[in-house]
Design a protein around this motif. Structure first.
Motif, PDB file in Angstrom:
ATOM      1  N   LEU A  34     -22.489 -96.976  -4.798  1.00 36.33           N
ATOM      2  CA  LEU A  34     -23.657 -97.291  -5.618  1.00 36.33           C
ATOM      3  C   LEU A  34     -24.862 -97.638  -4.736  1.00 36.33           C
ATOM      4  CD1 LEU A  34     -22.039 -99.401  -8.491  1.00 36.33           C
ATOM      5  CD2 LEU A  34     -22.953 -97.061  -8.633  1.00 36.33           C
ATOM      6  N   LEU A  35     -24.612 -98.395  -3.671  1.00 37.09           N
ATOM      7  CA  LEU A  35     -25.680 -98.739  -2.729  1.00 37.09           C
ATOM      8  C   LEU A  35     -26.246 -97.473  -2.089  1.00 37.09           C
ATOM      9  CD1 LEU A  35     -27.257-100.883  -1.055  1.00 37.09           C
ATOM     10  CD2 LEU A  35     -25.368-100.791   0.579  1.00 37.09           C
ATOM     11  N   CYS A  36     -25.378 -96.572  -1.673  1.00 35.24           N
ATOM     12  CA  CYS A  36     -25.823 -95.327  -1.045  1.00 35.24           C
ATOM     13  C   CYS A  36     -26.602 -94.460  -2.028  1.00 35.24           C
ATOM     14  CB  CYS A  36     -24.644 -94.555  -0.479  1.00 35.24           C
ATOM     15  SG  CYS A  36     -23.865 -95.429   0.891  1.00 35.24           S
ATOM     16  N   ALA A  37     -26.157 -94.432  -3.273  1.00 30.10           N
ATOM     17  CA  ALA A  37     -26.885 -93.671  -4.294  1.00 30.10           C
ATOM     18  C   ALA A  37     -28.282 -94.250  -4.488  1.00 30.10           C
ATOM     19  CB  ALA A  37     -26.107 -93.676  -5.607  1.00 30.10           C
ATOM     20  N   GLY A  38     -28.390 -95.571  -4.499  1.00 28.56           N
ATOM     21  CA  GLY A  38     -29.693 -96.207  -4.618  1.00 28.56           C
ATOM     22  C   GLY A  38     -30.570 -95.951  -3.400  1.00 28.56           C
ATOM     23  N   LEU A  39     -29.962 -95.922  -2.223  1.00 26.27           N
ATOM     24  CA  LEU A  39     -30.720 -95.674  -0.992  1.00 26.27           C
ATOM     25  C   LEU A  39     -31.172 -94.226  -0.859  1.00 26.27           C
ATOM     26  CD1 LEU A  39     -28.781 -97.908   1.558  1.00 26.27           C
ATOM     27  CD2 LEU A  39     -31.075 -98.273   0.630  1.00 26.27           C
ATOM     28  N   LEU A  40     -30.575 -93.334  -1.637  1.00 27.19           N
ATOM     29  CA  LEU A  40     -31.065 -91.948  -1.659  1.00 27.19           C
ATOM     30  C   LEU A  40     -32.508 -91.897  -2.138  1.00 27.19           C
ATOM     31  CD1 LEU A  40     -28.070 -89.790  -2.922  1.00 27.19           C
ATOM     32  CD2 LEU A  40     -29.296 -89.555  -0.757  1.00 27.19           C
ATOM     33  N   LEU A  41     -32.890 -92.904  -2.937  1.00 27.15           N
ATOM     34  CA  LEU A  41     -34.279 -92.978  -3.401  1.00 27.15           C
ATOM     35  C   LEU A  41     -35.222 -93.326  -2.246  1.00 27.15           C
ATOM     36  CD1 LEU A  41     -33.667 -94.900  -6.742  1.00 27.15           C
ATOM     37  CD2 LEU A  41     -33.990 -92.437  -6.427  1.00 27.15           C
ATOM     38  N   ASN A  43     -34.532 -92.670   1.378  1.00 21.89           N
ATOM     39  CA  ASN A  43     -34.458 -91.390   2.087  1.00 21.89           C
ATOM     40  C   ASN A  43     -33.007 -91.075   2.436  1.00 21.89           C
ATOM     41  OD1 ASN A  43     -33.781 -92.570   4.599  1.00 21.89           O
ATOM     42  ND2 ASN A  43     -35.919 -92.667   5.251  1.00 21.89           N
ATOM     43  N   LEU A  44     -32.767 -89.853   2.817  1.00 22.29           N
ATOM     44  CA  LEU A  44     -31.409 -89.384   3.087  1.00 22.29           C
ATOM     45  C   LEU A  44     -30.796 -90.076   4.302  1.00 22.29           C
ATOM     46  CD1 LEU A  44     -29.148 -87.426   2.309  1.00 22.29           C
ATOM     47  CD2 LEU A  44     -30.228 -85.735   3.796  1.00 22.29           C
ATOM     48  N   GLU A  45     -31.590 -90.270   5.357  1.00 21.28           N
ATOM     49  CA  GLU A  45     -31.076 -90.898   6.584  1.00 21.28           C
ATOM     50  C   GLU A  45     -30.562 -92.315   6.313  1.00 21.28           C
ATOM     51  OE1 GLU A  45     -32.946 -92.712  10.647  1.00 21.28           O
ATOM     52  OE2 GLU A  45     -33.845 -90.864   9.881  1.00 21.28           O
ATOM     53  N   THR A  46     -31.298 -93.075   5.535  1.00 21.72           N
ATOM     54  CA  THR A  46     -30.887 -94.436   5.196  1.00 21.72           C
ATOM     55  C   THR A  46     -29.608 -94.421   4.376  1.00 21.72           C
ATOM     56  OG1 THR A  46     -33.200 -95.119   5.201  1.00 21.72           O
ATOM     57  CG2 THR A  46     -31.649 -96.582   4.109  1.00 21.72           C
ATOM     58  N   ALA A  47     -29.507 -93.477   3.447  1.00 19.79           N
ATOM     59  CA  ALA A  47     -28.332 -93.398   2.574  1.00 19.79           C
ATOM     60  C   ALA A  47     -27.080 -93.016   3.352  1.00 19.79           C
ATOM     61  CB  ALA A  47     -28.588 -92.402   1.448  1.00 19.79           C
ATOM     62  N   TYR A  48     -27.154 -91.979   4.202  1.00 21.11           N
ATOM     63  CA  TYR A  48     -25.923 -91.598   4.910  1.00 21.11           C
ATOM     64  C   TYR A  48     -25.578 -92.595   6.009  1.00 21.11           C
ATOM     65  CZ  TYR A  48     -28.458 -89.066   8.707  1.00 21.11           C
ATOM     66  OH  TYR A  48     -29.262 -88.715   9.760  1.00 21.11           O
ATOM     67  N   SER A  49     -26.561 -93.289   6.550  1.00 22.08           N
ATOM     68  CA  SER A  49     -26.268 -94.352   7.515  1.00 22.08           C
ATOM     69  C   SER A  49     -25.509 -95.489   6.833  1.00 22.08           C
ATOM     70  CB  SER A  49     -27.557 -94.876   8.147  1.00 22.08           C
ATOM     71  OG  SER A  49     -28.187 -93.873   8.912  1.00 22.08           O
ATOM     72  N   ALA A  50     -25.926 -95.840   5.619  1.00 16.89           N
ATOM     73  CA  ALA A  50     -25.229 -96.880   4.856  1.00 16.89           C
ATOM     74  C   ALA A  50     -23.814 -96.433   4.512  1.00 16.89           C
ATOM     75  CB  ALA A  50     -26.008 -97.209   3.584  1.00 16.89           C
ATOM     76  N   LEU A  51     -23.659 -95.173   4.126  1.00 17.49           N
ATOM     77  CA  LEU A  51     -22.331 -94.651   3.813  1.00 17.49           C
ATOM     78  C   LEU A  51     -21.421 -94.722   5.042  1.00 17.49           C
ATOM     79  CD1 LEU A  51     -20.461 -93.291   1.754  1.00 17.49           C
ATOM     80  CD2 LEU A  51     -21.332 -91.099   2.559  1.00 17.49           C
ATOM     81  N   LEU A  52     -21.966 -94.364   6.198  1.00 15.03           N
ATOM     82  CA  LEU A  52     -21.171 -94.446   7.427  1.00 15.03           C
ATOM     83  C   LEU A  52     -20.788 -95.891   7.742  1.00 15.03           C
ATOM     84  CD1 LEU A  52     -23.057 -91.840   9.633  1.00 15.03           C
ATOM     85  CD2 LEU A  52     -20.721 -91.650   8.763  1.00 15.03           C
ATOM     86  N   GLY A  53     -21.691 -96.833   7.512  1.00 16.74           N
ATOM     87  CA  GLY A  53     -21.375 -98.247   7.728  1.00 16.74           C
ATOM     88  C   GLY A  53     -20.242 -98.710   6.830  1.00 16.74           C
ATOM     89  N   ASN A 110     -29.974 -94.589  11.038  1.00 13.21           N
ATOM     90  CA  ASN A 110     -30.680 -95.829  10.750  1.00 13.21           C
ATOM     91  C   ASN A 110     -29.719 -96.983  11.039  1.00 13.21           C
ATOM     92  OD1 ASN A 110     -31.776 -98.118   9.534  1.00 13.21           O
ATOM     93  ND2 ASN A 110     -32.776 -96.933   7.924  1.00 13.21           N
ATOM     94  N   PRO A 111     -29.823 -97.625  12.213  1.00 14.20           N
ATOM     95  CA  PRO A 111     -28.867 -98.673  12.581  1.00 14.20           C
ATOM     96  C   PRO A 111     -28.910 -99.879  11.641  1.00 14.20           C
ATOM     97  CG  PRO A 111     -30.448 -98.310  14.365  1.00 14.20           C
ATOM     98  CD  PRO A 111     -30.780 -97.365  13.273  1.00 14.20           C
TER      99      PRO A 111
END
Length: 139
Positions: A34-41, A43-53, A110-111
């Motif tokens: 859900l956090l990653c879906a929200g971060l897609l709003l 940008n993509l880099e922030t969302a996939y970085s969060a998913l990787l975390g 995005n660290p």
């Protein structure tokens, strides 16, 4: 053979705890998605970085929980403790290799998002485990 309060069979408490722990993992995974879906709003880099975390936290911890909470008949306390130590060492190794692989292979990254989600998953795990152990909280 019954043991202790409630006439639980040997290992019944372990199976119940294991089920609760894996329920916490499911909740963490849903929150991460859900956090990653929200971060897609954002940008993509922030969302996939969060998913990787989230994945860097969940996979090693899931491995640890599966291995450490595995019940085997006739297992002594000494064997169970040794299994927990070995599982923890493997969890740390998997985490280190995972972080190294992400920083080497994934660019741009995005660290802040990566570590922020990793830390959030850790905090959610602590909260979930504290809520799981209500007997401890009543002391």
């Amino acid at each position: 053979m019954s043991v202790g309060k409630g006439n639980l069979k040997q290992g019944a408490h372990s199976r119940k705890t294991r089920g609760r722990i894996f329920r916490i993992f499911l909740i963490q995974a849903v929150i991460c998605l859900l956090l990653c879906a929200g971060l897609l709003l954002v940008n993509l880099e922030t969302a996939y970085s969060a998913l990787l975390g989230g994945v860097l936290y969940l996979l090693p911890t899931l491995y640890f929980a599966d291995r450490a909470l595995r019940f085997s008949a006739g297992q002594s306390a000494k064997q169970a403790l040794a299994e927990m130590y070995v599982s923890q060492i493997w969890k740390m190794a998997l985490s280190a290799v995972g972080f190294a692989a992400v920083f080497i292979l994934i660019q741009p990254l995005n660290p802040f998002s990566l570590f922020g989600t990793f830390i959030l998953m850790q905090i959610l795990g602590w909260i979930g485990q504290m809520n799981l152990n209500t007997r401890f909280l009543k002391l």
